[in-house]
Scaffold this motif. Structure first.
Motif: not given
Length: 409
Positions: A340-349, A371-387
């Motif tokens: 779970v700690k790697s989510i923002r590493d692969v999703c955020n710029p 910086n993975f770009v999803g089909a539903g959204a850019t899938v960037d997240f803040n530190d609370r896990g909100d998109q």
């Protein structure tokens, strides 16, 4: 028989015999194949949000197949997807989540279209130190101490309110009423809606709340529409909004209706549920995918749908699977508290933008920053896990069809 075939047969049996899906949810236990990674989802196939479940399941199944056909993750391990029906019920979602955790031993429980379902299941998932991914909006889902294990693939409820007010004022509706279902998802958007209306020179003259599954909504409709506001913001789900729209039409009320897409769209189910004269001219909004992005257009093609099809939620489950696989690959682990700690590493710029899951996995294995770009959204997240960076699709119903009016940022 495949697991997908089993689910379809189960749903057909329920349709023919009227048997509750909860009574059919338990399948014979079987051992996981060597190296398989179990992941779970709780999706709606019955109840008020049932129309959304099939496409969400299809999207998840497709991307799991894509990943597995390309060799899986972590040196060839295949993803094994388990899906349970929420029945649009918080109680059933708890039972389904417990089964996924205790029987199927999943590392993540995703899906969760509805806020009550997500909130009810959250304590179980956190207690098991597993990851929860949701397509639900209530602010409370990401509030509190979530151990960094909760990620939202949707806009927060408090973001829906201002978007609704923007649509109201764009239609020059300044004196408005609110007619809203009493649930955590809706309640969180009311004050932000009122604040945005005030900021834009509008006035909320009435707030009428009602309980889900009422026998009638006549009294509430008459109270909300009776003062003849310019517009009524209807924060409803599908089944209650069908009844509300019919009641407003029968009452001859002329106030413009702006509704949540959860009620007025439901992937076309609302339009099929009422005559054209009832749905005509109803405006609605919903967090939507980036319709013009290459990632979304490719997703529509993968779903076998015509160009321009608007999948409001299916892209979210697609993205949940992608993010899970990428984070596991990045962390070189299937342990929830680790990957779970790697989510923002692969999703955020920063990182190279990539929307193809197979290529993205290859790049992660090669040690490249993506910086993975999803089909539903850019899938960037803040530190609370909100998109972050969610937009809303504003549509209007004309002659029994949805027409896009604008994208609301």
């Amino acid at each position: 028989m495949t697991k997908s075939d089993w689910m379809l047969n189960r749903r057909q049996l329920v349709g023919m015999m009227g048997v509750s899906l909860a009574g059919l949810a338990v399948r014979p236990g079987f051992a996981l194949g060597a190296g398989e990674i179990p992941i779970g989802m709780v999706l709606p196939f019955t109840g008020a949000t049932g129309p959304y479940g099939p496409d969400m399941k299809k999207a998840a199944d497709l991307v799991v197949k894509t990943i597995n056909d390309a060799g899986g993750v972590l040196g060839g391990r295949k993803l094994q997807l388990y899906i349970e029906d929420s029945e649009t019920s918080a109680t059933t979602s708890v039972t389904a989540t417990r089964k996924l955790l205790d029987v199927n031993k999943v590392e993540v429980v995703g899906g969760f279209w509805g806020s009550p379902e997500a909130l009810a299941a959250k304590p179980l998932i956190l207690a098991a130190s597993k990851v929860q991914m949701v397509s639900a909006s209530a602010d409370g889902i990401t509030d509190g101490d979530n151990k960094g294990l909760v990620y939202r693939f949707q806009a927060k409820s408090s973001q829906w309110g201002p978007a609704g007010a923007k649509v109201m004022t764009s239609l020059n509706l300044k004196k408005v009423a609110i007619l809203a279902q009493q649930n955590p998802f809706v309640v969180a958007m009311i004050e932000p809606f009122k604040q945005e209306m005030t900021k834009r020179g509008g006035t909320v003259v009435e707030v009428v709340m009602y309980n889900p599954n009422q026998a009638s909504y006549r009294a509430e409709v008459e109270k909300a529409f009776g003062s003849e506001p310019d517009g009524v913001f209807c924060a409803s789900l599908l089944t209650d909004f069908v009844a509300i729209a019919k009641e407003a039409y029968r009452g001859g009320f002329r106030s413009k209706i702006v509704a949540l897409g959860t009620g007025a769209d439901a992937d076309g189910a609302f339009i099929k549920s009422v005559p054209n004269e009832v749905s005509e001219g109803i405006h609605h909004l919903q967090p939507g995918p980036p319709l013009e992005s290459a990632a979304y257009r490719k997703f529509v093609k993968e779903m076998g749908a015509p160009d321009g099809t608007v999948f409001l939620f299916a892209g979210n489950t697609h993205d949940q699977i992608c993010v899970t696989a990428l984070a596991m690959e990045h962390a070189k682990s299937t342990e929830a508290a680790v990957w779970v700690k790697s989510i923002r590493d692969v999703c955020n710029p920063p990182g190279e933008n990539v929307d193809d899951i197979v290529r993205a996995l290859e790049m992660v294995r090669a040690g490249k920053k993506i910086n993975f770009v999803g089909a539903g959204a850019t899938v960037d997240f803040n530190d609370r896990g909100d998109q972050l960076n969610r937009s809303f699709v504003h549509q209007v119903i004309r002659s029994g069809k949805n027409q896009i009016v604008e994208i609301v940022a």
